[in-house]
Scaffold this motif. Sequence first.
Motif, PDB file in Angstrom:
ATOM      1  N   GLY A 147       0.748  -1.238  -0.158  1.00 13.72           N
ATOM      2  CA  GLY A 147       0.130   0.045  -0.043  1.00 13.72           C
ATOM      3  C   GLY A 147       0.855   1.147   0.129  1.00 13.72           C
ATOM      4  N   TYR A 150       2.313   1.634  -3.441  1.00  9.18           N
ATOM      5  CA  TYR A 150       1.508   2.100  -4.471  1.00  9.18           C
ATOM      6  C   TYR A 150       1.164   3.665  -4.200  1.00  9.18           C
ATOM      7  CZ  TYR A 150      -3.239   3.196  -6.603  1.00  9.18           C
ATOM      8  OH  TYR A 150      -4.099   3.421  -7.040  1.00  9.18           O
ATOM      9  N   THR A 188      -1.142   5.183   6.105  1.00  5.44           N
ATOM     10  CA  THR A 188      -1.711   4.378   5.000  1.00  5.44           C
ATOM     11  C   THR A 188      -1.902   3.301   5.523  1.00  5.44           C
ATOM     12  OG1 THR A 188      -0.289   5.314   3.274  1.00  5.44           O
ATOM     13  CG2 THR A 188      -1.227   3.334   2.503  1.00  5.44           C
ATOM     14  N   THR A 190      -3.846  -0.597   4.651  1.00  3.11           N
ATOM     15  CA  THR A 190      -4.148  -1.558   3.596  1.00  3.11           C
ATOM     16  C   THR A 190      -5.013  -2.600   3.712  1.00  3.11           C
ATOM     17  OG1 THR A 190      -1.898  -0.627   2.396  1.00  3.11           O
ATOM     18  CG2 THR A 190      -3.171  -2.511   1.605  1.00  3.11           C
ATOM     19  N   THR A 191      -6.072  -2.905   3.522  1.00  2.36           N
ATOM     20  CA  THR A 191      -7.027  -4.202   3.786  1.00  2.36           C
ATOM     21  C   THR A 191      -7.164  -5.078   2.487  1.00  2.36           C
ATOM     22  OG1 THR A 191      -7.904  -2.825   5.441  1.00  2.36           O
ATOM     23  CG2 THR A 191      -9.113  -4.709   4.533  1.00  2.36           C
ATOM     24  N   HIS A 218      -6.849   4.804   3.551  1.00  4.18           N
ATOM     25  CA  HIS A 218      -7.617   3.366   3.594  1.00  4.18           C
ATOM     26  C   HIS A 218      -7.510   2.888   2.385  1.00  4.18           C
ATOM     27  CE1 HIS A 218     -10.307   0.236   5.743  1.00  4.18           C
ATOM     28  NE2 HIS A 218      -9.159  -0.412   5.341  1.00  4.18           N
ATOM     29  N   ILE A 219      -6.756   1.888   2.087  1.00  2.00           N
ATOM     30  CA  ILE A 219      -6.477   1.099   0.527  1.00  2.00           C
ATOM     31  C   ILE A 219      -7.159  -0.001   0.696  1.00  2.00           C
ATOM     32  CG2 ILE A 219      -4.820   0.399  -1.104  1.00  2.00           C
ATOM     33  CD1 ILE A 219      -3.060   2.777  -0.192  1.00  2.00           C
ATOM     34  N   ILE A 221      -7.191  -3.872  -1.531  1.00  2.00           N
ATOM     35  CA  ILE A 221      -6.771  -4.372  -2.541  1.00  2.00           C
ATOM     36  C   ILE A 221      -7.201  -5.903  -2.689  1.00  2.00           C
ATOM     37  CG2 ILE A 221      -4.531  -3.016  -2.588  1.00  2.00           C
ATOM     38  CD1 ILE A 221      -3.064  -5.245  -1.083  1.00  2.00           C
ATOM     39  N   PHE A 273      -5.023  -2.851  -7.003  1.00  2.00           N
ATOM     40  CA  PHE A 273      -5.710  -1.845  -6.307  1.00  2.00           C
ATOM     41  C   PHE A 273      -7.318  -1.899  -6.455  1.00  2.00           C
ATOM     42  CE2 PHE A 273      -7.729   2.474  -6.457  1.00  2.00           C
ATOM     43  CZ  PHE A 273      -7.470   2.883  -5.020  1.00  2.00           C
ATOM     44  N   LEU A 276     -10.089   3.343  -2.398  1.00  2.00           N
ATOM     45  CA  LEU A 276      -9.381   4.277  -1.327  1.00  2.00           C
ATOM     46  C   LEU A 276     -10.388   5.073  -0.868  1.00  2.00           C
ATOM     47  CD1 LEU A 276      -5.684   5.700  -1.985  1.00  2.00           C
ATOM     48  CD2 LEU A 276      -7.790   7.184  -1.279  1.00  2.00           C
TER      49      LEU A 276
END
Length: 326
Positions: A147, A150, A188, A190-191, A218-219, A221, A273, A276
């Motif tokens: 994340g 990215y 950041t 990432t989930t 909050h990203i 993927i 991705f 977000l």
Amino acid sequence: MPDLEEFFQDDPWELINEADYPERAFSFYGRDDRFWAAKKDQNQLVFFIQIPIQVNTEIIESLSGTLVEIVNYEIDNSNVSRLVITLEEIELREKFIILTKALAYSLSSQSNDSIFQSAKKELGEWSNFLRPSRKGLSREEHIGLWGELYVFTEFMIALHPLTDAIKYWIGPDQKKQDFTLNDLAIETKTTMSGDSARIQISSLEQLDKITEKLFISHIFINETDDGKSIEDYFNELDDLMSGDLESQIKFTKKISRFKNRATEEQLNKKFFFLDLKIYEVTDNFPKITRLEVDSNAILNVKYSLDAQQLGNFYIGDDIQELIRNG
């Protein structure tokens, strides 16, 4: 200001034909005459730092694939000490070139009295660079690194000069947040698709404000063969930094702690991705921070936030605008 490349040869050992260390050596760094290159028997590459004082000799066990030692010599009736790094495995040559240039660049500001101690600290930070441990990242570290890469690759370096973008990315330096620029910081998270929409906060300090404004990115993927791996990102960034030695040194050191621990499977696993969401961490944002915990006996706290309950703090999904104006 001259580019850093002007002060280094591409391969400082390329034109050294004689293996005659310690009698002979060649200047390594055009900005500082304390750094030298030479060759030993069997064409072993030698990098050393020489100072005009003598210190205690020692063997330093901090860099896999090398012999690191402090030795004393008498040269032209003067006593000198050298911190000598000998590459013992020639297949590591390309990495050794990057490492030694990074050492010279980082240590040139040190005085003769402090340079060896600073060198030992630097070597500790690069300890697994030549021979990565590949012990593995935790799942959280793995997808978290993806994340951050990215955001760094798709937005930071698209909107800011490369040297600034590297400076703004402070997550790998174990700072409170992942990115800081001007008066804002971005944490950041990432989930993976299919996991709960919880946002994991890993410390009391993670949502402490170090800038005027703080945001959570909050990203989301998923894993797919059509995506990108962290190794893909590393290779793209290596290509981008070709010819920019200063950025290459700073970036390589920044990510080495994670890259060297990642397994081959983790390096090559591909993600895509999906989405977000950005939340602003205001004074009313639900959080537990060091300022709000009135006891030094509490050393650490980990907790989860339900993203579905954060609607009042949601500001959209345009991280590009956020980063551009930061």
